[in-house]
Design an enzyme around this catalytic site. Structure first.
Site, PDB file in Angstrom:
ATOM      1  N   TYR A 280      64.248  33.924  46.661  1.00  0.00           N
ATOM      2  CA  TYR A 280      64.411  35.387  46.767  1.00  0.00           C
ATOM      3  C   TYR A 280      64.362  35.825  48.231  1.00  0.00           C
ATOM      4  O   TYR A 280      65.225  36.579  48.696  1.00  0.00           O
ATOM      5  CB  TYR A 280      63.289  36.053  45.969  1.00  0.00           C
ATOM      6  CG  TYR A 280      63.401  37.544  45.810  1.00  0.00           C
ATOM      7  CD1 TYR A 280      64.159  38.109  44.786  1.00  0.00           C
ATOM      8  CD2 TYR A 280      62.721  38.408  46.669  1.00  0.00           C
ATOM      9  CE1 TYR A 280      64.242  39.492  44.622  1.00  0.00           C
ATOM     10  CE2 TYR A 280      62.802  39.788  46.513  1.00  0.00           C
ATOM     11  CZ  TYR A 280      63.558  40.323  45.488  1.00  0.00           C
ATOM     12  OH  TYR A 280      63.628  41.690  45.327  1.00  0.00           O
TER      13      TYR A 280
ATOM     14  N   SER B 258      65.301  44.202  50.056  1.00  0.00           N
ATOM     15  CA  SER B 258      63.891  44.265  49.657  1.00  0.00           C
ATOM     16  C   SER B 258      63.066  44.215  50.941  1.00  0.00           C
ATOM     17  O   SER B 258      63.564  43.782  51.998  1.00  0.00           O
ATOM     18  CB  SER B 258      63.565  43.030  48.807  1.00  0.00           C
ATOM     19  OG  SER B 258      62.165  42.869  48.654  1.00  0.00           O
TER      20      SER B 258
HETATM   21  P1  NAD Z   1      65.839  44.947  36.866  1.00  0.00           P
HETATM   22  O1  NAD Z   1      65.525  43.624  36.285  1.00  0.00           O
HETATM   23  O2  NAD Z   1      65.226  46.183  36.258  1.00  0.00           O
HETATM   24  O3  NAD Z   1      67.431  45.151  36.889  1.00  0.00           O
HETATM   25  C1  NAD Z   1      68.294  44.119  37.298  1.00  0.00           C
HETATM   26  C2  NAD Z   1      69.697  44.462  36.876  1.00  0.00           C
HETATM   27  O4  NAD Z   1      70.545  43.391  37.289  1.00  0.00           O
HETATM   28  C3  NAD Z   1      69.862  44.598  35.352  1.00  0.00           C
HETATM   29  O5  NAD Z   1      70.793  45.637  35.079  1.00  0.00           O
HETATM   30  C4  NAD Z   1      70.444  43.236  34.950  1.00  0.00           C
HETATM   31  O6  NAD Z   1      71.219  43.273  33.755  1.00  0.00           O
HETATM   32  C5  NAD Z   1      71.312  42.968  36.159  1.00  0.00           C
HETATM   33  N1  NAD Z   1      71.679  41.559  36.328  1.00  0.00           N
HETATM   34  C6  NAD Z   1      70.866  40.473  36.367  1.00  0.00           C
HETATM   35  N2  NAD Z   1      71.608  39.358  36.491  1.00  0.00           N
HETATM   36  C7  NAD Z   1      72.905  39.756  36.537  1.00  0.00           C
HETATM   37  C8  NAD Z   1      74.140  39.070  36.627  1.00  0.00           C
HETATM   38  N3  NAD Z   1      74.219  37.732  36.728  1.00  0.00           N
HETATM   39  N4  NAD Z   1      75.285  39.807  36.620  1.00  0.00           N
HETATM   40  C9  NAD Z   1      75.241  41.162  36.493  1.00  0.00           C
HETATM   41  N5  NAD Z   1      74.098  41.861  36.397  1.00  0.00           N
HETATM   42  C10 NAD Z   1      72.950  41.161  36.412  1.00  0.00           C
HETATM   43  O7  NAD Z   1      65.466  44.831  38.400  1.00  0.00           O
HETATM   44  P2  NAD Z   1      65.184  45.946  39.516  1.00  0.00           P
HETATM   45  O8  NAD Z   1      63.723  45.885  39.777  1.00  0.00           O
HETATM   46  O9  NAD Z   1      65.827  47.232  39.196  1.00  0.00           O
HETATM   47  O10 NAD Z   1      65.904  45.275  40.771  1.00  0.00           O
HETATM   48  C11 NAD Z   1      67.170  45.675  41.244  1.00  0.00           C
HETATM   49  C12 NAD Z   1      67.351  45.204  42.682  1.00  0.00           C
HETATM   50  O11 NAD Z   1      66.319  45.770  43.491  1.00  0.00           O
HETATM   51  C13 NAD Z   1      67.258  43.682  42.862  1.00  0.00           C
HETATM   52  O12 NAD Z   1      68.199  43.260  43.821  1.00  0.00           O
HETATM   53  C14 NAD Z   1      65.839  43.496  43.379  1.00  0.00           C
HETATM   54  O13 NAD Z   1      65.725  42.328  44.151  1.00  0.00           O
HETATM   55  C15 NAD Z   1      65.672  44.734  44.209  1.00  0.00           C
HETATM   56  N6  NAD Z   1      64.261  45.096  44.456  1.00  0.00           N
HETATM   57  C16 NAD Z   1      63.418  45.420  43.421  1.00  0.00           C
HETATM   58  C17 NAD Z   1      62.098  45.772  43.700  1.00  0.00           C
HETATM   59  C18 NAD Z   1      61.105  46.173  42.619  1.00  0.00           C
HETATM   60  O14 NAD Z   1      59.906  46.320  42.925  1.00  0.00           O
HETATM   61  N7  NAD Z   1      61.519  46.381  41.371  1.00  0.00           N
HETATM   62  C19 NAD Z   1      61.655  45.782  45.030  1.00  0.00           C
HETATM   63  C20 NAD Z   1      62.537  45.438  46.054  1.00  0.00           C
HETATM   64  C21 NAD Z   1      63.860  45.114  45.750  1.00  0.00           C
END
Ligand code: NAD
Length: 261
Positions: A156, A143
């Site tokens: 985080y 991130s």
């Molecule tokens: P999201 O909530 O849409 O998806 C998260 C996924 O992780 C889901 O499929 C969920 O089922 C899975 N998950 C959660 N806990 C779990 C566990 N214990 N075991 C297995 N699977 C698990 O989130 P997202 O926004 O797509 O984020 C995905 C990644 O991208 C994360 O690492 C997040 O930190 C990173 N990220 C997101 C953003 C953003 O703006 N959305 C920005 C920077 C980084």
């Protein structure tokens, strides 16, 4: 780009960024193992949809990324089913926004386990096979918070900064074996998780949803555009290409200039 006969595990790919990355790899004809939580019928529909995108095989593994044994078993099952694990995308992640003094202990442990430790466990399990075959890609979805901080996100930001160090260390250990290890550092992406916050924030602050997007979420994103899951899938695929063979140990911002300022 073709990744025919390569097998990729994308953790946390039942939603958001992971799902977008899984689609990108399926379109590139890789075998794709998806993972994450959700209703059985939704996951079955997702597998069926991914199968239509390319010529690779698709499967689902329900491993909980907070459980080291289940992570190791997922890598093991995939090697047995597909013959190899060539690419691991460590994407599963969770968030909690809370001042450090009141941060719940169990939430701290959970965020560190899923957002940081899981990448160690999957890498530890998958790296020996990659080194033995002389090719591998480990891609950690970090991130902008792997490079800079924001208040109230202590667990985080700690986990994502940990990923930055882990990425560099394993990159050095794997460098002579044809295995690259990199992190992608997205800014804000309009995943269901973020979309849900927009009307809530608009109501709480008495501003419009457009103002929430521009003045709150995109305040630090100089392009004033959200990052898309397709752009992140494209970045992950690039890191798997021959052109990226000498890119290793980097934490690559895809953040509209956020961390340049
Ligand atoms: P999201 O909530 O849409 O998806 C998260 C996924 O992780 C889901 O499929 C969920 O089922 C899975 N998950 C959660 N806990 C779990 C566990 N214990 N075991 C297995 N699977 C698990 O989130 P997202 O926004 O797509 O984020 C995905 C990644 O991208 C994360 O690492 C997040 O930190 C990173 N990220 C997101 C953003 C953003 O703006 N959305 C920005 C920077 C980084």
């Amino acid at each position: 780009m073709s990744l025919r006969n390569k097998t990729v595990i994308v953790t946390g790919s039942t939603s958001g960024i992971g799902l977008g990355i899984a689609r990108g790899f399926a379109e590139a004809h890789a075998n794709v193992v998806i993972n994450g939580f959700g209703e059985a019928e939704d996951i079955a529909a997702e597998v069926a949809s991914l199968e239509t995108l390319g010529e690779g095989r698709i499967s689902y593994d329900a491993a909980d990324m907070s459980n080291p044994d289940q992570i190791a078993a997922m890598v093991d099952h995939t090697e047995n089913e597909f013959g190899s694990v060539d690419i691991v995308v460590n994407n599963a992640g969770v968030q909690l926004v809370e001042p450090v003094e009141s941060f719940p202990l169990d939430k701290w442990d959970q965020i560190i386990a899923i957002n940081m430790n899981a990448a160690f466990h999957s890498t530890r399990a998958a790296l020996p096979g990659m080194k033995a075959r002389g090719w591998g890609r480990i891609i950690n979805i970090s991130s902008a918070h792997g490079l800079v901080a924001s208040p109230f996100k202590s667990a985080y930001v700690t986990a994502k900064h940990g990923i930055t160090g882990f990425t560099k260390t394993v990159a050095l250990e794997a460098a002579e074996f044809g295995v690259t290890v990199n992190a992608i550092c997205p800014g804000y992406v309009l995943t269901p998780l973020v979309e849900k916050q927009i009307p809530e924030t608009a109501a709480a602050r008495g501003i419009t949803e457009e103002e929430v997007k521009r003045d709150v979420l995109l305040a630090a994103q100089w392009t004033k555009k959200f990052v898309t899951v397709e752009q992140l899938a494209g970045t992950a695929l690039f890191l798997c290409s021959d052109a990226a063979e000498n890119i290793t140990g980097v934490s690559l911002p895809v953040d509209g200039g956020w961390t340049a300022a």
